[in-house]
Design a protein around this motif. Structure first.
Motif, PDB file in Angstrom:
ATOM      1  N   UNK A  18       0.858  -1.172   0.000  1.00  0.00           N
ATOM      2  CA  UNK A  18       0.000   0.000   0.000  1.00  0.00           C
ATOM      3  C   UNK A  18       0.897   1.224   0.000  1.00  0.00           C
ATOM      4  N   UNK A  19       0.813   2.008  -1.061  1.00  0.00           N
ATOM      5  CA  UNK A  19       1.698   3.173  -1.181  1.00  0.00           C
ATOM      6  C   UNK A  19       1.256   4.307  -0.282  1.00  0.00           C
ATOM      7  N   UNK A  20       1.510   4.167   1.011  1.00  0.00           N
ATOM      8  CA  UNK A  20       1.291   5.233   1.990  1.00  0.00           C
ATOM      9  C   UNK A  20       2.607   5.411   2.738  1.00  0.00           C
ATOM     10  N   UNK A  21       2.877   6.632   3.205  1.00  0.00           N
ATOM     11  CA  UNK A  21       4.170   6.927   3.833  1.00  0.00           C
ATOM     12  C   UNK A  21       4.604   5.903   4.868  1.00  0.00           C
ATOM     13  N   UNK A  22       3.690   5.578   5.783  1.00  0.00           N
ATOM     14  CA  UNK A  22       4.079   4.680   6.889  1.00  0.00           C
ATOM     15  C   UNK A  22       4.340   3.260   6.381  1.00  0.00           C
TER      16      UNK A  22
END
Length: 414
Positions: A181-185
């Protein structure tokens, strides 16, 4: 109601009259599924001691919303008894002079012998306990679809060379190699496992806990970044913005072969009726079998004035570390007990492996705090490094050298 139950209720009532019952107001963000069940178990434990539990649940934002509310409450002199706070943020709150010293509880319950020093030190400020730890999440896991690997004729990887061989085999079989999942975290979660796997625990500590400039600018970090970027080439084009549990669902369905994610992912597999070892495998991220990145939830205890409420607060701290609560909570949460020497008969194979590695790495010195999950460095620094890592992940034109310079600069953020 049985005679035993009646006797237990009578005993509670007598205790309540003898020691004035207090109220504990507890700020947390466990409002969904297994987490809500886990919070209910703690509430029941306190009510059994005759105290009143006042729920102060703030949903959303992974705790960001809760922290905003907590700050305004503390500033106005109306702090709750306990609040869900973790990592270096505990020391930041303690430095403000608003947290209570709970050494008397810790000594009576022998916390120093029940917690690894790497975890106990996070719960202390200037040598005094100011928080009670609830659980341990292992972050450096690789989740594997056994069906996808069978279809691809691939071998579950133990190092990065094997990881890319397996990824190629999955790709050739028409399976997405890496669910992400391309999210920062999430980018940062993958990055820290790559750093640990490529560089080892000592490198990880120097680079991502001590933020040593020479290490951040060195050759090993270049190799970490090159490996990290190579992982991205095996994710799918729909990854940006995808939630972590949807990435886990891809592995559950066999649409993807692997995911790097903490052990909260296990809850998704189990909820889908999947069995560890049979349907999916839980293995340490490549190259990290002898290390452990920990994410520990904990409750900070705030200074109170009312004696009955202080007693209730101390009972809460003791209850959190009790064997009964540690078992019930962690079975619901998918994590493992933070308390050492627990009976793990009711836990699954992934949890048993996690617990064994937790104990061994605590002894070997390779039990390290997760930077991606706010356990290693102050929150402002964590955020700055996370942003730099995600920029590199998302910008195909950024060079490794430029990324390294950005990360080293971010590490100086205070």
């Amino acid at each position: 109601m049985t005679l035993i139950q009646r006797a237990a209720l009578a005993a509670i009532a007598t205790t309540t009259l003898a020691v004035k019952a207090g109220e504990v107001e507890v700020l947390h963000w466990w409002t969904a599924g297994g987490e809500a069940k886990a919070a209910a178990a703690l509430k029941a434990t306190l009510q059994a001691k005759g105290h009143t539990w006042k729920d102060f649940a703030v949903a959303g934002g992974g705790g960001d919303n809760a922290m905003t509310v907590l700050k305004s409450r503390v500033v106005s002199g109306n702090a709750p008894a306990a609040a869900q706070i973790k990592g270096p943020s505990l020391q930041e709150w303690a430095a403000e002079g608003v947290l209570a010293n709970i050494d008397d509880v810790a000594k009576a319950e022998k916390w120093d012998s029940l917690l690894p020093p790497a975890v106990a030190n996070v719960m202390k400020y200037k040598g005094n306990y100011i928080a009670a730890p609830v659980n341990v999440h292992r972050v450096n896991w690789l989740w594997v679809s056994n069906d996808a690997f069978k279809k691809a004729g691939a071998k579950v990887p133990t190092n990065w060379d094997e990881f890319f061989v397996a990824a190629e085999a999955l790709k050739k079989a028409g399976i997405i190699p890496v669910a992400h999942g391309g999210q920062n975290w999430q980018d940062f979660t993958v990055f820290e496992s790559v750093a640990l796997g490529v560089g080892g625990a000592d490198f990880y500590k120097k680079a991502l806990v001590q933020l040593d400039p020479a290490t951040l600018n060195g050759a090993t970090m270049s190799k970490v970044l090159d490996t990290f970027k190579k992982v991205k080439t095996y994710t799918d084009k729909n990854a940006p913005g995808r939630d972590w549990n949807l990435a886990t669902a891809m592995v559950i369905k066999g649409e993807a072969g692997m995911q790097m994610m903490g052990d909260w992912a296990k809850g998704e597999f189990v909820a889908a009726g999947k069995t560890p070892g049979k349907d999916f495998s839980c293995v340490a991220a490549p190259g990290t079998a002898k290390a452990f990145t920990f994410n520990v939830d904990s409750f900070a205890m705030f200074k109170l004035k009312n004696e009955a409420n202080i007693k209730a607060q101390k009972d809460l701290a003791a209850a959190i570390m009790s064997t009964d609560f540690q078992e019930v909570f962690n079975l619901n949460k998918g994590s493992i007990p933070v308390r050492l020497n627990m009976n793990l008969a009711k836990f699954d194979d992934c949890a048993k492996l996690s617990s064994k590695d937790f104990v061994e790495t605590a002894k070997s010195g390779s039990l390290v705090p997760s930077i991606a999950h706010q356990m290693a460095v102050p929150s402002a620094t964590t955020g700055a490094i996370q942003d730099a890592v995600s920029q590199f992940w998302n910008d195909d034109k950024m060079s490794t050298k430029d990324a390294q310079a950005k990360i080293a600069a971010a590490a100086r953020t205070k």
